[in-house]
Design a protein around this motif. Sequence first.
Motif, PDB file in Angstrom:
ATOM      1  N   HIS A 192      -7.229   9.804  -3.999  1.00  0.00           N
ATOM      2  CA  HIS A 192      -6.004  10.130  -4.724  1.00  0.00           C
ATOM      3  C   HIS A 192      -6.384   9.703  -6.404  1.00  0.00           C
ATOM      4  CE1 HIS A 192      -3.982  11.451  -1.495  1.00  0.00           C
ATOM      5  NE2 HIS A 192      -3.693  10.159  -0.954  1.00  0.00           N
ATOM      6  N   GLU A 197      -4.855  16.135   2.042  1.00  0.00           N
ATOM      7  CA  GLU A 197      -3.685  15.827   2.890  1.00  0.00           C
ATOM      8  C   GLU A 197      -2.284  16.348   2.383  1.00  0.00           C
ATOM      9  OE1 GLU A 197      -3.386  11.593   3.751  1.00  0.00           O
ATOM     10  OE2 GLU A 197      -3.169  11.279   1.643  1.00  0.00           O
ATOM     11  N   HIS A 198      -2.070  16.678   1.143  1.00  0.00           N
ATOM     12  CA  HIS A 198      -0.870  17.063   0.666  1.00  0.00           C
ATOM     13  C   HIS A 198      -0.719  18.429   0.920  1.00  0.00           C
ATOM     14  CE1 HIS A 198      -1.166  13.094  -1.540  1.00  0.00           C
ATOM     15  NE2 HIS A 198      -0.846  12.854  -0.523  1.00  0.00           N
ATOM     16  N   ARG A 206       0.848  -1.269   0.094  1.00  0.00           N
ATOM     17  CA  ARG A 206      -0.153   0.048  -0.096  1.00  0.00           C
ATOM     18  C   ARG A 206       0.918   1.269  -0.220  1.00  0.00           C
ATOM     19  NH1 ARG A 206      -1.360   4.105  -0.472  1.00  0.00           N
ATOM     20  NH2 ARG A 206      -3.112   5.532   0.256  1.00  0.00           N
ATOM     21  N   HIS A 258      -8.100   6.799   0.857  1.00  0.00           N
ATOM     22  CA  HIS A 258      -8.467   6.534   2.076  1.00  0.00           C
ATOM     23  C   HIS A 258     -10.163   6.622   2.403  1.00  0.00           C
ATOM     24  CE1 HIS A 258      -4.200   7.537   2.399  1.00  0.00           C
ATOM     25  NE2 HIS A 258      -4.383   8.369   1.787  1.00  0.00           N
ATOM     26  N   TYR A 306      -7.374   5.535  -5.966  1.00  0.00           N
ATOM     27  CA  TYR A 306      -7.152   4.666  -4.693  1.00  0.00           C
ATOM     28  C   TYR A 306      -7.249   5.916  -3.819  1.00  0.00           C
ATOM     29  CZ  TYR A 306      -2.493   6.503  -4.657  1.00  0.00           C
ATOM     30  OH  TYR A 306      -1.622   7.564  -4.786  1.00  0.00           O
ATOM     31  N   TYR A 365       2.508   5.335  -4.558  1.00  0.00           N
ATOM     32  CA  TYR A 365       2.882   6.422  -5.208  1.00  0.00           C
ATOM     33  C   TYR A 365       4.180   6.360  -5.843  1.00  0.00           C
ATOM     34  CZ  TYR A 365       4.331  11.418  -5.781  1.00  0.00           C
ATOM     35  OH  TYR A 365       4.597  12.655  -6.324  1.00  0.00           O
TER      36      TYR A 365
HETATM   37  C1  LAC Z   1      -0.671   7.931  -0.363  1.00  0.00           C
HETATM   38  C2  LAC Z   1      -0.181   9.051  -0.607  1.00  0.00           C
HETATM   39  C3  LAC Z   1       0.310   9.586  -1.793  1.00  0.00           C
HETATM   40  O1  LAC Z   1      -1.807   7.930   0.159  1.00  0.00           O
HETATM   41  O2  LAC Z   1      -0.680  10.355   0.086  1.00  0.00           O
HETATM   42  O3  LAC Z   1      -0.336   7.004  -0.883  1.00  0.00           O
END
Ligand code: LAC
Length: 468
Positions: free
Chosen positions: A383, A419-420, A328, A376, A374, A332
């Motif tokens: 994302h 979150e970024h 997981r 959260h 994908y 990225y």
């Molecule tokens: C993730 C990073 C890209 O969730 O925020 O893998």
Amino acid sequence: MSYMKVTSGFVQALAAIVGEKNVLTGDERKAYSRDESTGPVAVMPDVVVRPENTEAVSRIMKLANEHGIPVTPRGAGTGLSGGAIPIAGGIVLSLERMNKIIEVDRDNFCATVEPGVTLIQLYKAAGEQGLYYPTYPGETSATIGGNVATNAGGMRAVRYGVTRSFILGLQAVLPTGEVIETGGKFVKNTSGYDLTQLIIGSEGTLAIVTRVLIKLTLIPGKSEILFIPFPTLKDAIEAVPDILKAGVLPVGIEFMEKDIIQMVEKFTGVSIPMHDRNAFLMVMVEAETDEQVQATAEKIGDVCFGHGADDVFLPPNAQAKKELLEAREKFYPTISHFGMLELVDIVVPRSKIAEFVAQSKQIATDMGINLVAYGHAGDGNVHMHPIGERTPEVEAKVHKLLVELYKVGMAMGGAVSGEHGLGIAKRDYFLGVADPARVELMKRIKTAFDPRGILNPGKLFDRPGKAS
Ligand code: LAC
Ligand code: ZN
């Protein structure tokens, strides 16, 4: 805003504060010219300065403010939105040498650290005292200062929230050189504006954080991961509210589809269980005892079976658990390897994720763009990555696609970045959909902190060449 040039006299004045070896004007500056965001933007700062304490930061800021020189603060440079790229040149103020854990206070469940402390350092220091910093953005070489700047999120937000949920106070240097202390070692506080929370997530545009007071909790006794396959992403996402309504509170709930699973297998050479299924939830749970973990896992399993899942995979041993988590965490870098063109970090109400992803993919397909998604699932943070070969035509098309996706996300009650942070990567998309009255208020707050506009210019809502 126009800025003054860095002269050799100015460099000497910096050296008088931090010592010559902590002022970089040669090729070493290249390492400070970008972060880990996608895309080609890199800007060499005129000078990199590496102070060792708050007093030095204060003196540098005072000097920069007097001379009208832009300052871009920097942690480990692991950001994904270009927040640490010194796009106006000037100074990069690296906090890498301010990397001490000052105190872990067991009675008050907190730690005081310098901003250059990395997450791995913090996890370890807390753990040695039987305490736990649960926020887990994934990149453990990131610094706590950088996490505070972006209000980093990650994979444990469902239960523990994001960086701001665990910050009790800050010491920060204002652009004028004044040093302020906010918050304290307490839970309650109704003493005026909450400056701690205002500075968190401000991406280095309001103040330079020089000390962080962090809330800690107890180390959970046990943790488990459930990997659950579903016939469709819609089935998987629809299970999420029901998992939470069943009275269990997982640490995190991630969603992913077959495409990214198969890419990560190719990239890492590690085989993922049930890799031919269409969609998955990865649910992380923590509890005190094995029995509690087991009971939680069963409840989650029951809910998922009711939503079309036909299996619940529990890694049989620590190694299998580690492999699943690492897979997981590698999403990225995997997508970067296969030609990432952009990184979307949108957040929508969690019940809308399936609809949002379906609509986004349809728009992308209509434009001839391959979109990998994908994210959260437990906190609504999605994302999405258009992938392919970077050419000017493709870039223009991807830009058009993103404008559409942000419109769709906002119409569903979402926000541009979960979150970024906005940095430079999301700035224009944010300005495209943000309420102008809110942006104007942010600009007035910025001016109150930073009247000359020297701190991290060109970020959030500040377009270069225009006064913010
Ligand atoms: C993730 C990073 C890209 O969730 O925020 O893998
Ligand atoms: Zn993420």
